[in-house]
Design a protein around this motif. Structure first.
Motif, PDB file in Angstrom:
ATOM      1  N   TYR A  95       0.827  -1.193   0.000  1.00  0.00           N
ATOM      2  CA  TYR A  95       0.000   0.000   0.000  1.00  0.00           C
ATOM      3  C   TYR A  95       0.864   1.246   0.000  1.00  0.00           C
ATOM      4  N   CYS A  96       0.614   2.100  -0.929  1.00  0.00           N
ATOM      5  CA  CYS A  96       1.249   3.400  -0.944  1.00  0.00           C
ATOM      6  C   CYS A  96       0.578   4.310   0.078  1.00  0.00           C
ATOM      7  N   PHE A  97       1.363   5.180   0.697  1.00  0.00           N
ATOM      8  CA  PHE A  97       0.784   6.143   1.626  1.00  0.00           C
ATOM      9  C   PHE A  97       1.348   7.534   1.394  1.00  0.00           C
ATOM     10  N   ALA A  98       0.594   8.505   1.854  1.00  0.00           N
ATOM     11  CA  ALA A  98       1.030   9.897   1.832  1.00  0.00           C
ATOM     12  C   ALA A  98       0.612  10.560   3.130  1.00  0.00           C
ATOM     13  N   ALA A  99       1.498  11.375   3.661  1.00  0.00           N
ATOM     14  CA  ALA A  99       1.232  12.089   4.898  1.00  0.00           C
ATOM     15  C   ALA A  99       1.797  13.490   4.803  1.00  0.00           C
ATOM     16  N   ASP A 100       1.149  14.416   5.470  1.00  0.00           N
ATOM     17  CA  ASP A 100       1.622  15.793   5.457  1.00  0.00           C
ATOM     18  C   ASP A 100       2.514  16.116   6.643  1.00  0.00           C
ATOM     19  N   ARG A 101       2.962  15.085   7.338  1.00  0.00           N
ATOM     20  CA  ARG A 101       3.834  15.275   8.481  1.00  0.00           C
ATOM     21  C   ARG A 101       4.719  14.061   8.671  1.00  0.00           C
ATOM     22  N   TYR A 102       5.696  14.224   9.520  1.00  0.00           N
ATOM     23  CA  TYR A 102       6.639  13.174   9.849  1.00  0.00           C
ATOM     24  C   TYR A 102       7.019  13.303  11.316  1.00  0.00           C
ATOM     25  N   PRO A 103       7.094  12.198  12.046  1.00  0.00           N
ATOM     26  CA  PRO A 103       6.796  10.825  11.621  1.00  0.00           C
ATOM     27  C   PRO A 103       5.300  10.545  11.562  1.00  0.00           C
ATOM     28  N   ILE A 104       4.962   9.332  11.203  1.00  0.00           N
ATOM     29  CA  ILE A 104       3.566   8.985  11.007  1.00  0.00           C
ATOM     30  C   ILE A 104       2.994   8.123  12.120  1.00  0.00           C
ATOM     31  N   ASN A 105       3.785   7.853  13.128  1.00  0.00           N
ATOM     32  CA  ASN A 105       3.304   7.170  14.323  1.00  0.00           C
ATOM     33  C   ASN A 105       2.592   5.864  13.982  1.00  0.00           C
ATOM     34  N   ALA A 106       3.340   4.957  13.383  1.00  0.00           N
ATOM     35  CA  ALA A 106       2.837   3.616  13.062  1.00  0.00           C
ATOM     36  C   ALA A 106       1.598   3.650  12.172  1.00  0.00           C
ATOM     37  N   GLY A 107       1.536   4.636  11.313  1.00  0.00           N
ATOM     38  CA  GLY A 107       0.455   4.708  10.364  1.00  0.00           C
ATOM     39  C   GLY A 107      -0.692   5.618  10.748  1.00  0.00           C
ATOM     40  N   ARG A 108      -0.755   6.000  12.005  1.00  0.00           N
ATOM     41  CA  ARG A 108      -1.867   6.852  12.435  1.00  0.00           C
ATOM     42  C   ARG A 108      -1.817   8.233  11.808  1.00  0.00           C
TER      43      ARG A 108
END
Length: 123
Positions: A95-108
């Motif tokens: 699964y590809c993911f995108a987040a507007d921040r880092y880190p992503i806290n285990a996907g949350r």
């Protein structure tokens, strides 16, 4: 909304290679961190690799370090996962993911997910 579409999955023999691609499209979004999770049958979804914007080195799980390489084409909003020396244990939906921040806290902290592409490593 942002859409993430993965391609490149398939069946490969142990020791083989695959290259996954993830194309992002849709509304304006700050793609700070993008990458890949995977989920094998009967297992929880696990982090595989991620890469920050701006040319930072990628993050990798211990199980794939040295075999997988993540890259990004930020201008085209693309993320790639080059998978070499594949093992049967790599069999999973990726699964590809995108987040507007880092880190992503285990996907949350993941904002968007692709629908996944199946990678099967077997004879």
């Amino acid at each position: 909304q942002v859409q993430l579409v993965e391609t490149g999955g398939g069946l490969v023999e142990p020791g083989g290679s695959l290259r996954l691609s993830c194309a992002a499209s849709g509304r304006t979004f700050n793609f700070v961190y993008m990458g890949w999770f995977r989920q094998a049958p009967g297992n929880e979804r696990e982090f595989v690799a991620g890469k920050l914007e701006g040319g930072y080195s990628g993050d990798y799980s211990d199980s794939v370090k040295g075999r997988f390489t993540i890259s990004r084409d930020e201008a085209e909003k693309m993320v790639y996962l080059q998978m070499n020396n594949l093992k049967p244990e790599d069999t999973a939906v990726y699964y590809c993911f995108a987040a507007d921040r880092y880190p992503i806290n285990a996907g949350r902290g993941v904002d968007f997910w692709g629908e996944g592409t199946l990678v099967t490593v077997s004879l």
